[in-house]
Design a protein around this motif. Sequence first.
Motif, mmCIF file in Angstrom:
data_model
loop_
_atom_site.group_PDB
_atom_site.id
_atom_site.type_symbol
_atom_site.label_atom_id
_atom_site.label_comp_id
_atom_site.label_asym_id
_atom_site.label_seq_id
_atom_site.Cartn_x
_atom_site.Cartn_y
_atom_site.Cartn_z
ATOM 1 N N HIS A 185 0.822 -1.217 0.000
ATOM 2 C CA HIS A 185 0.000 0.000 0.000
ATOM 3 C C HIS A 185 0.850 1.258 0.000
ATOM 4 O O HIS A 185 0.332 2.340 -0.323
ATOM 5 C CB HIS A 185 -0.923 0.005 1.220
ATOM 6 N N LEU A 186 2.116 1.127 0.378
ATOM 7 C CA LEU A 186 2.996 2.297 0.416
ATOM 8 C C LEU A 186 3.505 2.632 -0.972
ATOM 9 O O LEU A 186 3.613 1.769 -1.852
ATOM 10 C CB LEU A 186 4.183 2.043 1.347
ATOM 11 N N GLY A 187 3.846 3.890 -1.133
ATOM 12 C CA GLY A 187 4.496 4.286 -2.363
ATOM 13 C C GLY A 187 5.944 3.814 -2.379
ATOM 14 O O GLY A 187 6.494 3.390 -1.356
ATOM 15 N N PRO A 188 6.592 3.873 -3.531
ATOM 16 C CA PRO A 188 7.982 3.379 -3.601
ATOM 17 C C PRO A 188 8.913 4.091 -2.636
ATOM 18 O O PRO A 188 9.771 3.448 -2.017
ATOM 19 C CB PRO A 188 8.367 3.627 -5.058
ATOM 20 N N HIS A 189 8.743 5.420 -2.482
ATOM 21 C CA HIS A 189 9.627 6.156 -1.584
ATOM 22 C C HIS A 189 9.439 5.714 -0.138
ATOM 23 O O HIS A 189 10.417 5.447 0.580
ATOM 24 C CB HIS A 189 9.380 7.659 -1.707
ATOM 25 N N GLU A 190 8.174 5.640 0.318
ATOM 26 C CA GLU A 190 7.927 5.243 1.694
ATOM 27 C C GLU A 190 8.371 3.803 1.943
ATOM 28 O O GLU A 190 8.972 3.482 2.976
ATOM 29 C CB GLU A 190 6.439 5.400 2.029
ATOM 30 N N ARG A 191 8.058 2.940 0.999
ATOM 31 C CA ARG A 191 8.468 1.540 1.168
ATOM 32 C C ARG A 191 9.994 1.413 1.219
ATOM 33 O O ARG A 191 10.544 0.621 1.980
ATOM 34 C CB ARG A 191 7.892 0.708 0.018
ATOM 35 N N LEU A 192 10.678 2.211 0.401
ATOM 36 C CA LEU A 192 12.134 2.182 0.398
ATOM 37 C C LEU A 192 12.689 2.623 1.744
ATOM 38 O O LEU A 192 13.631 2.025 2.271
ATOM 39 C CB LEU A 192 12.663 3.079 -0.722
ATOM 40 N N ILE A 193 12.097 3.665 2.348
ATOM 41 C CA ILE A 193 12.603 4.159 3.627
ATOM 42 C C ILE A 193 12.390 3.123 4.723
ATOM 43 O O ILE A 193 13.283 2.868 5.545
ATOM 44 C CB ILE A 193 11.909 5.489 3.982
ATOM 45 N N ILE A 194 11.231 2.492 4.735
ATOM 46 C CA ILE A 194 10.960 1.478 5.760
ATOM 47 C C ILE A 194 11.914 0.291 5.607
ATOM 48 O O ILE A 194 12.523 -0.187 6.574
ATOM 49 C CB ILE A 194 9.494 1.025 5.669
ATOM 50 N N LEU A 195 12.041 -0.204 4.384
ATOM 51 C CA LEU A 195 12.911 -1.358 4.158
ATOM 52 C C LEU A 195 14.373 -1.027 4.434
ATOM 53 O O LEU A 195 15.126 -1.865 4.935
ATOM 54 C CB LEU A 195 12.736 -1.862 2.722
ATOM 55 N N GLN A 196 14.757 0.195 4.101
ATOM 56 C CA GLN A 196 16.133 0.599 4.374
ATOM 57 C C GLN A 196 16.405 0.603 5.871
ATOM 58 O O GLN A 196 17.480 0.164 6.326
ATOM 59 C CB GLN A 196 16.372 1.983 3.784
#
Length: 1276
Positions: A467-478
């Motif tokens: 459900h997250l956008g690529p930027h938000e998902r990238l920050i969480i996964l990072q």
Amino acid sequence: MNSHAFAALAHIQILVLPVGPIPRATFEKYAAEIRTFDSIRLGDIPTGMKDERARFMPNPLSSGYLYLSYPSHPAPPRHISLSLFRPSHFTLGIIGVAACSSSYSLASALEQFENTVLDISPEGSTFPLAKVCFAFEDEESARSTGLGHTLPGIVSIPSMMGNKKLYIGTLLADLCSHILAELGRVYHVLESPIGNEYLNSALFPTLPSPTEMPLSLNSGNFGYSSYSSQPELDSSGLAAPGIQIKRSSTAGPGINHTASFIQRQSTLGPPAVRKRASAVGAVSSHGRLYKVLGDFFLLAGRTEDASLWYAEAIVLFKTGQDPVWHASVLEGMATVFVLDAWSAGKACNNGVREPWADIYEQLSQAIALYHKAPVSSELSQDHSLLVLTYCTAVIRQTSLLFCTWSTKGWGGLAFASMLQPGSTSYTQKTTSDSSWTNLERISIVSGVSRSQIANTVSQAHGPWLLHLGPHERLIILQSMASIYSSLGYRRKEAFILREVISCIMDLINGDEVSIVGKGAVGVRQNETLEGNQSILKLLIRTCKVLGVDLEAVCVAKATDGTSNDLDGSADAAKESFGWPELQVGVIREAIAVAEALPDPLAVARISLSALKTMHSVLASSDQYHLYQTAGRALAAMRRRGDAPAVEYWAGNPFMSLALLPLALHRLPIENPCSILTAKSSATNSLLSGIIDPFLYNPRKSSGPQSKNLIVQGEPIELTITLRNPYVFDLEIQNISLSTTGVEFESSPISALVIPPNTLYPITIIGTAKTRGTLVFRGCIVQAPWGAPREFLLPVPTDADQNLFARRQSAVKCESGRTKYWGLDSHPWEKDGRRLSTLLPSLKKPPQFLQCVVVPEQPLLRIRWTSLTHGAVMLYNGEESTIRLTLENISTLPIDFLRLSFEDSTIGPAQEALSEGELSVFETYETEYDILHRKAFSWRNEKDITNILPNQKVVLSVTCVGKVGCAHGTVHISYSQVHREHEEKVPVSEVFYTRQLSYPVTVTVYHMLECHDLSLMAMVDVDYDDISRRASNSVIHLLPEVDDPTEWCLFAIDVRNTYGLPFEVTFKREQADDQISQPIPTLSDRQFVVGKSKLSIEEEQAQRELFWYREELLKIVSARWKETNGDRHGDLSLRQQRLTLPMLKALRTDVVQVDLTLIVDSQDGSPQELDYSGGRYIASPNEMLYLCVEVANSSLLPLVMALDLIFDPAEQVLSEGVSSNITIGKLVPDETKAVEVPLCFLCTGRFEIGAEVRIMGALKDSRAGASRICISVREDG
């Protein structure tokens, strides 16, 4: 991780932007000075607001802090719905950094700054609340730009100012003051009834739009009306657009005190009188309003007020109608607890449970509320924001545990890490040692286990991330990957990094690829390579954790010629690691990422690295796909004109490198120069297999290996065995030899295709140009579009093979028996831990194939031979001559010529001698047969000395028939020893020859056999029997025997086994004897003691048998001749053996004993009795005298005694005793006679014997004996 710091809810985010033409280095310098202020004391915040803007202003004596953070970019516009739910998520202030000069004025900087702020601020956004531009002047513009020319919204900082940092801190405090003032304005709108209704209108509400506010107040600062259902709010007026700041204030000149809301019209009215909560918004709940009020107080650093309003909100949220806002309140309360603990400077611990347990439970409750919160809206935006808040809460809870763990417990360092993770490097120092021991020690000290942290952060991972956008998902996964990396969980980190790469690729494809029309091809708008290497490094790190090495094939450097590789192979057997199916999937993802960047070089490297390291687990289709993908990528780069050469990727294709042996007639042989002057020894040539004087020599096996000799200027052949382990045809562009030493010229092999899964031998022909040492290091191989690579091919020694076998045994023995922790189970890690401690490393340099290049050599050939089909047929002992015509076909003369021979009887004899099982006598006979009964010989050695170029010579070789010889070889060694025409070279102790061999098939007919050798003393010969059996020639010789005691009779049987008659002739030649010397050896070898130990007497008897036999064979020789032909030869008697009776008949005694019978004549004078037919003729009853003469033939004086023996004794009458007759001492050559009267009492045959013994000697020490026969007759 500043954006996910534990205390991020209390951070005021300030965005620092470059303005105008400012150099990057200059901007980074000034921005770094600004970012050094991560907190500002509340006492330094300027106050003085009297209206609603003073709601969140600190008290003058406040001791708290205002916490700042500096994000690199503002929040995305899609997060605008969180502006009231999470105000700390947005940029509350903006600082512009400009470099003013004479060409760039303050007005231009201010105008550009305003435009930049409008560009980055989304339409309808509440934030930023305040902004200011810092204009740093340089020295050149100091005269044209001064502090007197200031403009609202921009602050000029002159270059001559000494302490700029203090001034920047003052400006930041003033900026924070206006941010707090604008927070009061925002809350003033929210506390109105319509504002409260909007606050409760959606899951994530925003401020009401200006059109929904009353027109009478439409000119307010926010564009909102001050309309309210309460009469107190209606009486409010408008505030002045500008606020006067005292000169004594800490604010600097030129600050735009109305902040960003000046651009949005007017200001809000004065704050209303503070009322009860029930008086504000009668319809909607006040829980959200209290929660927002607590958030604003938390941002303002007033934790007591924030805690109070959070508590009020929780009371209203306990009904469970608003779980999302309830969870946010719990997060705020957890942050307040940490800020209070930080301000107090000590950790609270009740001794029963961990001090952070309450905070952890609050965050766990918040996470549970987020997870089960229903979303009534069908908008995907609400789903995305809810997932973002949930994941942020999980990261916040993880940050609580991680900061406590990394700082080794709850305390000041933990607080500092939770407030400002980047403000201290202690965490990095603690977790830099990723060893299992250090990480477990930290867990024990801190009381927080790594598994607990990992389980906590794993809550953020799930399908809701979609459900997250690529930027938000990238920050969480990072953030998750960073946590796993610090904990030492490399494989979990790799699992998350795979998704990080996927998010990055989604961003790249979404930002740079556009689809035009249905079914159209994606077109990349901006093909930039910036950042590609970082993505590839991340990809390589992820794959390496999973056991896939994507850097196995690198780009060849332009400065390097050829890289070399010593296969060591081998060193030990490689163990498999990882899940092959997973590794293949990772490789496919890596290729897809590299193709999407696009980076064809990375595509080629990844494909070739996978083929190099994982071809054993790749399916056939995958190998084909990877090979074709790499080919397409390299072809694409070549079309673009940018095709850097990659390293050779197909592993070590070389199995072996071997020098094909030269033809025997071309092979040079090394010889010592001493043989040029020394006389040729048959022993050295024929006993070449047993010349070692020791039966066992341990140093012989450890001696140097034979040299590889090649001739200067003559071609040689080397065979190279290649291997293709792949399922496709392996193309090789070029293969050449790598050599050192003398110059070597060879033609490389080009355009070679090796079939799949095969061993493929090739041959390279080359020529050595000069003499010396030539070393073949290995081979240089080059694949299409690749760089050449040298593979070293050392010659394995026994030590190398032993070490390799031990390494393989160690790997097989320990495989599966030892559990390695984490990534220590990688094969390369296990090898370093296991083999480095168990097995020593070979420090010796590798040994390569070496060849000695000898000078140019002449060449002979056999032009003609006298034999037909190379065969000769002979009788045993017959001689024949073989003529060989030689021709020198080279341009060099021959001045050294020597012949050697070999036949089928030499090998078995040499083998029997080398085994050492033969007796001394058998050893001598074997060696004698080899040396003195040669099957081939060359008797005219000195006739031929030189052979000029193109000259022919004839050699005559003598061949002797020898039983057992079936074939033989004539070896002709030749060379040019004297080379006056060449330049002077160092004198060598060796020279080189070539050998020409001519095989001969030999057929030997064994026709005569000798057996039953016998030797009889003449005194024992029965003349009557001899006359009946022997030939007339033998009887004719008997009268020539003058003294029977000095002669013996030689007799032997000769049998003709052939179909033709032969004449056999025996010849006698007398010689001296030497029985006292030991039995010699013809090869000068060392003998060991025999298995059966001989006594002194037995050894003496053996020596006598040997030497008497040798003398007998010298005396007697035999030859044969065809009766009706001219063929003749020698008949060997060496197969005959000598027995002890034969020895007695052959040898002479030390003491000579002569017996004579004397009778008185009629005149009274003594005379010898008649002797006829080997016996005396006597009459019975006649007085006779036995005369015994004893002569000492030795070199020493002897004392002797005499024994007489009569047979039959009872019929012989003698005077005196017959035994122990004392003779006395006789000097050498002295003779003494003894007379004994006797008489025969009857007729018949009598024998009288005499034995002389040496007095005082050992038993059976007879020194001499003699015997006579007497025939007693009446008519005698």
